[in-house]
Write a protein that holds these residues in place. Sequence first.
Motif, PDB file in Angstrom:
ATOM      1  N   THR A 162       0.833  -1.201   0.000  1.00  0.00           N
ATOM      2  CA  THR A 162       0.000   0.000   0.000  1.00  0.00           C
ATOM      3  C   THR A 162       0.870   1.254   0.000  1.00  0.00           C
ATOM      4  O   THR A 162       0.599   2.224  -0.708  1.00  0.00           O
ATOM      5  CB  THR A 162      -0.927   0.010   1.230  1.00  0.00           C
ATOM      6  N   ARG A 163       1.934   1.253   0.785  1.00  0.00           N
ATOM      7  CA  ARG A 163       2.809   2.430   0.851  1.00  0.00           C
ATOM      8  C   ARG A 163       3.514   2.658  -0.479  1.00  0.00           C
ATOM      9  O   ARG A 163       3.624   3.813  -0.935  1.00  0.00           O
ATOM     10  CB  ARG A 163       3.832   2.268   1.975  1.00  0.00           C
ATOM     11  N   GLU A 164       3.976   1.618  -1.111  1.00  0.00           N
ATOM     12  CA  GLU A 164       4.706   1.791  -2.367  1.00  0.00           C
ATOM     13  C   GLU A 164       3.816   2.349  -3.468  1.00  0.00           C
ATOM     14  O   GLU A 164       4.207   3.276  -4.191  1.00  0.00           O
ATOM     15  CB  GLU A 164       5.324   0.466  -2.793  1.00  0.00           C
ATOM     16  N   ILE A 165       2.609   1.823  -3.608  1.00  0.00           N
ATOM     17  CA  ILE A 165       1.731   2.324  -4.665  1.00  0.00           C
ATOM     18  C   ILE A 165       1.253   3.725  -4.327  1.00  0.00           C
ATOM     19  O   ILE A 165       1.100   4.575  -5.212  1.00  0.00           O
ATOM     20  CB  ILE A 165       0.559   1.354  -4.923  1.00  0.00           C
ATOM     21  N   SER A 166       1.024   4.002  -3.038  1.00  0.00           N
ATOM     22  CA  SER A 166       0.625   5.352  -2.642  1.00  0.00           C
ATOM     23  C   SER A 166       1.739   6.351  -2.947  1.00  0.00           C
ATOM     24  O   SER A 166       1.475   7.463  -3.417  1.00  0.00           O
ATOM     25  CB  SER A 166       0.288   5.388  -1.146  1.00  0.00           C
ATOM     26  N   GLN A 167       2.984   5.969  -2.686  1.00  0.00           N
ATOM     27  CA  GLN A 167       4.100   6.869  -2.960  1.00  0.00           C
ATOM     28  C   GLN A 167       4.255   7.109  -4.455  1.00  0.00           C
ATOM     29  O   GLN A 167       4.557   8.228  -4.881  1.00  0.00           O
ATOM     30  CB  GLN A 167       5.399   6.295  -2.378  1.00  0.00           C
ATOM     31  N   PHE A 168       4.041   6.077  -5.268  1.00  0.00           N
ATOM     32  CA  PHE A 168       4.140   6.283  -6.714  1.00  0.00           C
ATOM     33  C   PHE A 168       3.071   7.263  -7.189  1.00  0.00           C
ATOM     34  O   PHE A 168       3.349   8.152  -8.012  1.00  0.00           O
ATOM     35  CB  PHE A 168       3.998   4.957  -7.459  1.00  0.00           C
ATOM     36  N   LEU A 169       1.851   7.107  -6.697  1.00  0.00           N
ATOM     37  CA  LEU A 169       0.786   8.034  -7.081  1.00  0.00           C
ATOM     38  C   LEU A 169       1.124   9.460  -6.647  1.00  0.00           C
ATOM     39  O   LEU A 169       0.868  10.422  -7.385  1.00  0.00           O
ATOM     40  CB  LEU A 169      -0.542   7.583  -6.482  1.00  0.00           C
ATOM     41  N   LEU A 170       1.684   9.613  -5.453  1.00  0.00           N
ATOM     42  CA  LEU A 170       2.117  10.941  -5.013  1.00  0.00           C
ATOM     43  C   LEU A 170       3.172  11.511  -5.960  1.00  0.00           C
ATOM     44  O   LEU A 170       3.098  12.682  -6.367  1.00  0.00           O
ATOM     45  CB  LEU A 170       2.679  10.882  -3.601  1.00  0.00           C
ATOM     46  N   ASP A 171       4.179  10.693  -6.292  1.00  0.00           N
ATOM     47  CA  ASP A 171       5.256  11.154  -7.173  1.00  0.00           C
ATOM     48  C   ASP A 171       4.702  11.637  -8.507  1.00  0.00           C
ATOM     49  O   ASP A 171       5.179  12.636  -9.073  1.00  0.00           O
ATOM     50  CB  ASP A 171       6.265  10.029  -7.419  1.00  0.00           C
ATOM     51  N   TRP A 172       3.707  10.944  -9.012  1.00  0.00           N
ATOM     52  CA  TRP A 172       3.098  11.298 -10.302  1.00  0.00           C
ATOM     53  C   TRP A 172       2.226  12.550 -10.176  1.00  0.00           C
ATOM     54  O   TRP A 172       2.409  13.533 -10.898  1.00  0.00           O
ATOM     55  CB  TRP A 172       2.291  10.107 -10.808  1.00  0.00           C
ATOM     56  N   LEU A 173       1.297  12.544  -9.233  1.00  0.00           N
ATOM     57  CA  LEU A 173       0.313  13.618  -9.145  1.00  0.00           C
ATOM     58  C   LEU A 173       0.932  14.945  -8.709  1.00  0.00           C
ATOM     59  O   LEU A 173       0.509  16.018  -9.158  1.00  0.00           O
ATOM     60  CB  LEU A 173      -0.802  13.224  -8.181  1.00  0.00           C
ATOM     61  N   GLN A 174       1.925  14.901  -7.826  1.00  0.00           N
ATOM     62  CA  GLN A 174       2.554  16.142  -7.381  1.00  0.00           C
ATOM     63  C   GLN A 174       3.260  16.867  -8.521  1.00  0.00           C
ATOM     64  O   GLN A 174       3.462  18.085  -8.461  1.00  0.00           O
ATOM     65  CB  GLN A 174       3.534  15.849  -6.248  1.00  0.00           C
ATOM     66  N   ARG A 175       3.621  16.136  -9.559  1.00  0.00           N
ATOM     67  CA  ARG A 175       4.304  16.736 -10.702  1.00  0.00           C
ATOM     68  C   ARG A 175       3.337  17.281 -11.753  1.00  0.00           C
ATOM     69  O   ARG A 175       3.758  18.000 -12.659  1.00  0.00           O
ATOM     70  CB  ARG A 175       5.254  15.710 -11.327  1.00  0.00           C
ATOM     71  N   ILE A 239      -5.009   7.310   4.479  1.00  0.00           N
ATOM     72  CA  ILE A 239      -4.952   5.933   3.987  1.00  0.00           C
ATOM     73  C   ILE A 239      -4.792   4.998   5.186  1.00  0.00           C
ATOM     74  O   ILE A 239      -3.861   5.142   5.983  1.00  0.00           O
ATOM     75  CB  ILE A 239      -3.768   5.736   3.011  1.00  0.00           C
ATOM     76  N   GLY A 240      -5.696   4.054   5.309  1.00  0.00           N
ATOM     77  CA  GLY A 240      -5.659   3.113   6.425  1.00  0.00           C
ATOM     78  C   GLY A 240      -4.632   2.016   6.199  1.00  0.00           C
ATOM     79  O   GLY A 240      -4.966   0.934   5.727  1.00  0.00           O
ATOM     80  N   MET A 241      -3.398   2.297   6.541  1.00  0.00           N
ATOM     81  CA  MET A 241      -2.319   1.326   6.330  1.00  0.00           C
ATOM     82  C   MET A 241      -1.370   1.374   7.513  1.00  0.00           C
ATOM     83  O   MET A 241      -1.473   2.231   8.398  1.00  0.00           O
ATOM     84  CB  MET A 241      -1.569   1.634   5.032  1.00  0.00           C
ATOM     85  N   PRO A 262      -1.212  14.840  -2.305  1.00  0.00           N
ATOM     86  CA  PRO A 262      -0.783  14.734  -3.705  1.00  0.00           C
ATOM     87  C   PRO A 262      -0.752  16.060  -4.451  1.00  0.00           C
ATOM     88  O   PRO A 262      -0.482  16.076  -5.655  1.00  0.00           O
ATOM     89  CB  PRO A 262      -1.864  13.828  -4.299  1.00  0.00           C
ATOM     90  N   THR A 263      -0.966  17.177  -3.774  1.00  0.00           N
ATOM     91  CA  THR A 263      -1.195  18.434  -4.467  1.00  0.00           C
ATOM     92  C   THR A 263       0.027  18.919  -5.249  1.00  0.00           C
ATOM     93  O   THR A 263      -0.075  19.294  -6.417  1.00  0.00           O
ATOM     94  CB  THR A 263      -1.622  19.524  -3.464  1.00  0.00           C
ATOM     95  N   GLY A 264       1.197  18.933  -4.620  1.00  0.00           N
ATOM     96  CA  GLY A 264       2.361  19.526  -5.257  1.00  0.00           C
ATOM     97  C   GLY A 264       2.290  21.046  -5.224  1.00  0.00           C
ATOM     98  O   GLY A 264       1.341  21.624  -4.697  1.00  0.00           O
ATOM     99  N   PRO A 265       3.258  21.751  -5.792  1.00  0.00           N
ATOM    100  CA  PRO A 265       4.434  21.195  -6.473  1.00  0.00           C
ATOM    101  C   PRO A 265       5.507  20.653  -5.538  1.00  0.00           C
ATOM    102  O   PRO A 265       6.470  20.047  -6.007  1.00  0.00           O
ATOM    103  CB  PRO A 265       4.963  22.381  -7.276  1.00  0.00           C
ATOM    104  N   ALA A 266       5.357  20.870  -4.221  1.00  0.00           N
ATOM    105  CA  ALA A 266       6.335  20.286  -3.298  1.00  0.00           C
ATOM    106  C   ALA A 266       6.253  18.767  -3.382  1.00  0.00           C
ATOM    107  O   ALA A 266       5.166  18.184  -3.406  1.00  0.00           O
ATOM    108  CB  ALA A 266       6.058  20.759  -1.882  1.00  0.00           C
ATOM    109  N   LEU A 267       7.403  18.105  -3.419  1.00  0.00           N
ATOM    110  CA  LEU A 267       7.454  16.649  -3.518  1.00  0.00           C
ATOM    111  C   LEU A 267       7.528  16.072  -2.111  1.00  0.00           C
ATOM    112  O   LEU A 267       8.595  16.021  -1.504  1.00  0.00           O
ATOM    113  CB  LEU A 267       8.656  16.223  -4.362  1.00  0.00           C
ATOM    114  N   GLN A 268       6.387  15.654  -1.599  1.00  0.00           N
ATOM    115  CA  GLN A 268       6.302  15.146  -0.240  1.00  0.00           C
ATOM    116  C   GLN A 268       6.093  13.634  -0.247  1.00  0.00           C
ATOM    117  O   GLN A 268       5.504  13.061  -1.169  1.00  0.00           O
ATOM    118  CB  GLN A 268       5.154  15.837   0.498  1.00  0.00           C
TER     119      GLN A 268
END
Length: 291
Positions: A162-175, A239-241, A262-268
């Motif tokens: 769950t954490r890995e897929i959530s982080q990938f979505l963050l990396d994508w959406l924040q950009r 996210i319940g993880m 996921p907002t960005g532009p800061a990469l969190q």
Amino acid sequence: MQLQRGSSQDGELHYHYSWHQQGQPVNFSFQLPEQSVHQHISSFRRYSPQLEHTLMRQALQQELGRQNIAGIQVELPPTGFPLPLKVTARHAADARVLQQQLTAHLQQARQDYLQRIYHTELTLKPNRRVIMIDHPRIVADALHDLLPVAAALQQKFPYTTTREISQFLLDWLQRIPYQELYDRNMSSAAGFLPPLQLIQQHRGDCDSKVVLMAALLRLLLPDVPLVIVYLPEHAIIGIGMQSQSSDQQLRLDGQNFVLADPTGPALQQVGEIAKHYQLYLQPGIVNYRKL
């Protein structure tokens, strides 16, 4: 982040994203039917108090015509939400009954309008009544149209956490370029884009990105609890993880939620929330909606 777009003769729109994460190249591609993009949540509209008032007045006139009771007078304010009504009739009992009926009819007409445009009326703490976008309903209604994106993610990450897929979505959406959220109290939804429109226009505000992330997580991880957390002029996802010691998290209704923005532009990272929002992350005062 670079985005390459194209279309094929069979009506498919192609999206290819590429960026670097920690010095490593990252690629993400998927296809969407052009028809789905154009028809996606097509009844979503920005809320208009003027149109709402006009529709309610029309509903009231139709109901009065149907009632056809002699000696009735109904007074409405010229603008704004037409309640309370002032009803007079030859008999006081008739006036009371009719006022209850008309009030219920107007409330139903109002709810019908809000539902048609994907809005809802909520009470936000501390005791603020607002009309806002019905985010959980948009998440639910977007799932079918987002299946190609979820399938591409599943193919890219056949075995993941769950954490890995959530982080990938963050990396994508924040950009994806950020579009400012207008005042939530104004209820204009001026910056909101439903998920496929966000993808097509390659921009979005915090609400739009949270809804897209939530919908993809719901498709990929259907059993994971999710909430949208509303902060002043901002929205994030919970996210319940399983949490880590450094995670910013919130306990709601007996469930721990790791927070992500996921907002960005800061990469969190997952579990990282800007400090100026952390003051509002208290279980008794925060506003949220379950998904």
